[in-house]
Design an enzyme around this catalytic site. Structure first.
Site, PDB file in Angstrom:
ATOM      1  N   GLU A 133      96.384   8.342  -7.345  1.00 46.67           N
ATOM      2  CA  GLU A 133      96.393   7.264  -7.874  1.00 46.67           C
ATOM      3  C   GLU A 133      95.809   7.229  -9.124  1.00 46.67           C
ATOM      4  O   GLU A 133      96.540   7.874 -10.249  1.00 46.67           O
ATOM      5  CB  GLU A 133      95.320   5.981  -6.932  1.00 46.67           C
ATOM      6  CG  GLU A 133      95.786   4.631  -7.782  1.00 46.67           C
ATOM      7  CD  GLU A 133      95.723   3.462  -6.810  1.00 46.67           C
ATOM      8  OE1 GLU A 133      95.958   2.240  -7.079  1.00 46.67           O
ATOM      9  OE2 GLU A 133      95.318   3.614  -5.569  1.00 46.67           O
TER      10      GLU A 133
ATOM     11  N   GLU B 124      84.685   2.134  -3.078  1.00 52.66           N
ATOM     12  CA  GLU B 124      85.459   1.039  -3.415  1.00 52.66           C
ATOM     13  C   GLU B 124      85.229  -0.176  -2.682  1.00 52.66           C
ATOM     14  O   GLU B 124      85.616  -1.472  -3.037  1.00 52.66           O
ATOM     15  CB  GLU B 124      86.995   1.447  -3.216  1.00 52.66           C
ATOM     16  CG  GLU B 124      88.291   0.685  -3.359  1.00 52.66           C
ATOM     17  CD  GLU B 124      89.635   1.174  -3.228  1.00 52.66           C
ATOM     18  OE1 GLU B 124      89.555   2.628  -2.543  1.00 52.66           O
ATOM     19  OE2 GLU B 124      90.583   0.874  -3.583  1.00 52.66           O
TER      20      GLU B 124
HETATM   21  C1  BGC Z   1      92.934   0.383  -7.014  1.00 46.12           C
HETATM   22  C2  BGC Z   1      91.958  -0.632  -7.501  1.00 46.12           C
HETATM   23  C3  BGC Z   1      92.787  -1.434  -8.363  1.00 46.12           C
HETATM   24  C4  BGC Z   1      93.892  -2.127  -7.378  1.00 46.12           C
HETATM   25  C5  BGC Z   1      94.630  -3.146  -7.677  1.00 46.12           C
HETATM   26  C6  BGC Z   1      93.864  -0.146  -5.882  1.00 46.12           C
HETATM   27  O1  BGC Z   1      94.726   0.791  -5.402  1.00 46.12           O
HETATM   28  O2  BGC Z   1      92.417   1.790  -6.599  1.00 46.12           O
HETATM   29  O3  BGC Z   1      91.052  -0.228  -7.847  1.00 46.12           O
HETATM   30  O4  BGC Z   1      92.149  -2.411  -9.161  1.00 46.12           O
HETATM   31  O5  BGC Z   1      94.587  -1.222  -6.607  1.00 46.12           O
HETATM   32  O6  BGC Z   1      94.769  -4.126  -6.800  1.00 46.12           O
END
Ligand code: BGC
Length: 902
Positions: free
Chosen positions: A477, A753
């Protein structure tokens, strides 16, 4: 006789030290002033700019002499002299006048080198390999997301030579190599940046870096460039690797010569057989192209470069990504007969440096992970589709060193297989790689948990600065998620000099704006499906502009973005349904305890709240620019959104929550926190809403938060603001789930997270920064530091004595100089040391801890039971508040003491 004035120090151009590549027509020059005298206040400044040091030393600025200009705002001036010429070094110095009208000595000279002042000045074309397919490898997936087109995995090596015709006064290289480049000149790497240039949406703007190579050039020179893939790949809509490179030489006699990378350059594959940001890098050191980056290399077997379609270029005016701290493993363990597990004791972004000696062809694999399984093997779950594996194949015949160039990983553990023999202490060093923003903040506290959370935030924040603010460094990501960026931004500007970094990111956001004014969830917008953004994410745009205004006093950033912000607000307006945003929300109060998707906070509520939030900011920015009509218009609009918000979501005593069952009557924290934060609650209902919030925090959750990333950003501030700072403290320092202390107790070294401890192959990064907003609260509330006027013109010092704290110390290098606070509490006394830089004043709030106390400053009594407010040098009594005494102080260092007398 007063002491002689000190010359200005820490001269910066566009907030960078001695930058090369300045392409702003009127770059901002800034400096700091220090004085041992209290309450100093510069009256005026003078800047001289010249094309050589000689005239400057004689006090002559032939290109610009600003004359004596009255001081206003942070100590800085925008260049206002003769037009700047591309590729030229400029020298400058500055002096100041004190409040008595005495001039200081001139500062030491500083310099900056211009990049391309006009796009036409860049005459280099773009080149690349003749055919990308020449470099095919295993058809590997470059980013982790399958893309059949992404076959180009080799790094491309390019070389060209040039000769000089005499002694050189200045030699500059300007380069953009996409996805990433390593630049080499005459056998050595130029500069210290890695993963350059910074990520952008290349079709709109590619960044070039500029290097002063005056000391590296000789009569005969070879430039070598290695191109890696980075994000410049087919699945993001870009074609193969490409290079623009221009060498500009100014001879001592004054003549100029330009050498540009063109079709006379040659290309080849080389030792880097595969490289991808997510999967890693494979280097076969047996592939021998030794000497390729030196003059005279026999490149007849190499293929001529081909012209490539180019992109608009702009200078990379921000701190580059660099290798920072090196970490020795805290343990190295054998796993089975084949593998070794290295533990660095810390989660971080970067890679390792391998030192090895062994037979040619020995293949060493390095896999990276954030976690271990119970059996001691790597847990690759959180990496999702990122292979995160570097491979090194030995050349043999002596000691070898390997570091990957075009990938990075988020990890704490490395599994090494294939190593010949037993690894020693220096075999595999961890290298922390991130945008090299200067550290500006420090924070210490008597409470170990506070210090550990702060430390985790600092590591997590740096791990997520990779030319853009990323969400995480480990999985496939690592995008510039706008939500994550703004939620952590305040903490970031306390801890680091983010001025140039965020200026670049704001540019990424602006470039990503569509004609209808909408913004994406991530910038650069590599994922086009992410339009239009959740308003809670795109709020990054106004939020960051306002933050730069508040912390850096940066009016230019307001000017530069105002029109685009207006278009963004107009877009929201067109999507509002009688003041409410019901159609744009996607994530809302993301990742609350127990899940990813908000279960209790209506997404419309957060979207509408951010609409209000952003309109308020725009109104404020309109006032900054003196646009009174706009300011009124936005304030009216804000009023109507607020009314709509209250009408839609405010019930008897609390704001709307999604009810999971009829017995679920408890208030929802985020729904109440957001309107309280912006003071939207009608006066007659405020106490009830406050009570509802406390009912949830205290009674239902036993002093725990129940907020996702949006509510978490504001919860502690709201509790503090409603006089519940002790409650905020208990929530902030909880050691049980959910809370920051829980993460740390479970072994986190950077923030997670999710509030849960999750270790599977899902969304559970161990190094996300979005919950790092707590660190801003530490600075602002525990230490009490805040810019009360933009650019720290008034430094707020309003510490809170909470929980078991007996001391807190914090310091921030601001645009006016160092601001510092240090407080200590005993049973008998409270001391508060404060440093306010020249050009600022302080508003010092001394907590009233006892019914009666004697207050002194540096030993001089200001107030005692027998004697009332007396002012001392630089101090004026401002007012008494319920639990504080407030003083105004000029610049200088102060030591306040309150001694218990009853
Ligand atoms: C990210 C988040 C991001 C989110 C949005 C994720 O996959 O890692 O931190 O803000 O997607 O929904």
């Amino acid at each position: 006789m007063s002491a002689p004035l000190r010359p200005p120090i820490r001269l910066r151009c566009e907030s960078l030290s001695e930058p090369v590549g300045v392409d702003h027509l009127a770059p901002r020059l800034s400096w700091l002033i220090e004085s041992p005298v209290r309450d100093e206040r510069p009256q005026a400044y003078q800047v001289l700019v010249a094309s050589s040091i000689g005239p400057l030393r004689d006090g002559v600025g032939e290109l610009w002499d600003s004359g004596r200009l009255e001081a206003s705002g942070p100590p800085s001036l925008a260049y206002g002299g003769r037009p700047l010429v591309s590729g030229t070094r400029y020298f400058w110095r500055v002096r100041w006048w004190d409040r008595e009208g005495r001039p200081s000595p001139w500062s030491e000279p500083a310099s900056f080198v211009t990049g391309f002042m006009k796009a036409e000045d860049w005459k280099a074309g773009w080149i690349g390999p003749r055919s990308v397919t020449e470099f095919r490898s295993r058809g590997t997936v470059l980013l982790g997301h399958p893309g059949p087109e992404d076959l180009q995995a080799f790094a491309v090596y390019l070389r060209g030579e040039f000769r000089l015709n005499g002694p050189v006064a200045l030699a500059l290289i300007f380069i953009s190599g996409l996805g990433h480049y390593e630049l080499r000149l005459n056998g050595v790497k130029v500069g210290t940046s890695v993963l350059d240039p910074g990520w952008t949406d290349y079709k709109k703007k590619a960044l070039y870096a500029s290097y002063d190579v005056t000391r590296l050039v000789r009569d005969r020179n070879a430039v070598g460039v290695i191109l890696g893939n980075g994000r410049h790949i087919k699945s993001y809509g870009y074609d193969g690797p490409k290079l623009a490179c221009r060498i500009e030489v100014v001879y001592e006699g004054g003549g100029r010569e330009v050498f540009a990378a063109d079709e006379s350059w040659k290309t080849s594959g080389g030792p880097i057989r595969e490289n991808g940001l997510y999967f890693g890098e494979r280097t076969d050191a047996r592939v021998n192209i030794d000497g390729w980056d030196r003059p005279g290399f026999d490149d007849r077997a190499w293929v001529s470069a081909a012209p490539a379609t180019g992109y608009p270029l702009a200078s990379q005016m921000m701190p580059p990504v660099r290798v920072g701290e090196a970490l020795a493993p805290v343990s190295v363990r054998r796993l089975g007969s084949e593998a070794w597990i290295f533990d660095y004791g810390q989660n971080f972004s970067g890679w390792t440096r391998l030192r090895v000696e062994g037979p040619a062809g020995t293949e060493i694999h390095l896999r990276h992970a954030e976690l271990l399984n119970d059996d001691g093997t790597l847990n690759l779950g959180p990496n999702e589709n990122a292979e995160a594996t570097d491979v090194y194949i030995l050349r043999g015949g002596g000691p070898e060193t390997f570091e990957p160039r075009f990938t990075y990983h988020g990890f704490r553990y490395v599994e090494m297989t294939g190593f010949p023999g037993e690894p020693g202490p220096g075999t595999l060093e961890g290298l922390f790689v991130h945008s090299d923003v200067a550290r500006t903040g420090e924070l210490r506290a008597s409470n170990g948990l506070v210090e550990r959370i702060h430390r985790a935030v600092v590591w997590g924040q740096l791990s997520n600065l990779m030319s853009i603010p990323t969400d995480c460094p480990q999985r496939d990501e690592r995008h510039g998620w706008l939500g994550d960026a703004h939620l952590s931004a305040e903490e970031a500007v306390f801890n680091f000099d983010m001025a140039a970094f965020y200026a670049k990111f704001l540019d990424d956001i602006r470039l990503a704006q569509r004609d209808d004014g909408s913004l994406p969830d991530v910038a650069p917008a590599y994922l086009p499906r992410l339009y239009p953004a959740d308003p809670a994410w795109s709020s990054a745009y106004p939020t960051l502009v306002e933050l730069l205004w508040d912390h850096y006093g940066d009016r230019r950033v307001v000017e530069d973005h105002y029109a685009s912000l207006e278009r963004y607000i107009a877009f929201l307006g067109r999507n509002a349904d009688q003041g409410l945003i019901r159609s744009l929300g996607k994530y809302g109060d993301w990742c609350p305890p127990g899940g990813i998707v908000p279960k209790k906070t209506p997404v419309d509520l957060t979207s509408t709240w951010y609409y209000y939030h952003d309109v308020l900011i725009l109104g404020r920015l309109a006032s900054v620019l003196g646009r009174g009509d706009d300011a009124r218009r936005y304030s009216e609009l804000a009023g109507s959104i607020k009314d709509a918000f209250n009408a839609a979501y405010l019930g008897q005593d609390q704001y709307a929550a999604i009810r999971v069952s009829p017995v679920d009557a408890y208030p929802n924290q985020t729904s109440n926190v957001l309107p309280l934060y912006l003071d939207m609650v009608p006066a007659e209902k405020k106490d009830k809403v406050v009570e509802s919030l406390l009912r949830s925090v205290v009674r239902q959750q036993d002093y725990h938060l129940d907020t996702g990333i949006l509510g978490t950003r504001f919860l502690l501030d709201v509790l503090t603001g409603i006089g519940q700072a002790q409650t905020a403290w208990r929530v902030a320092t909880q050691k049980s789930y959910p809370g920051w202390g829980y993460m740390l107790a479970e072994g986190a070294t950077t923030l997670w997270e999710r509030w849960e401890k999750l270790t599977g192959p899902a969304m559970n990064s161990q190094n996300h920064i979005m919950l790092g907003s707590i660190d801003g609260w530490f600075y602002r509330v525990l230490a009490g530091l805040a810019p009360l006027r933009p650019g720290w013109e008034i430094v707020g010092v309003r510490p809170h004595v909470l929980g078991d704290l007996t001391f807190v110390e914090a310091a921030v290098e601001t645009v006016r100089g160092r601001v510092a606070v240090s407080w200590r509490k005993s049973d008998e006394a409270f001391t508060l040391e404060v440093s306010i830089p020249v050009c600022a004043t302080g508003e010092v709030h001394l907590p009233r801890l006892w019914p009666e106390a004697e207050i002194s400053e540096s030993g001089k009594t200001l107030r005692s039971p027998r004697q009332t407010a007396e002012s001392a040098a630089g101090i004026a009594f401002l007012r008494d508040e319920k639990d504080r005494v407030v003083f105004s102080v000029g610049s200088g260092t102060y030591r306040f003491e309150a001694k218990k007398t009853s």
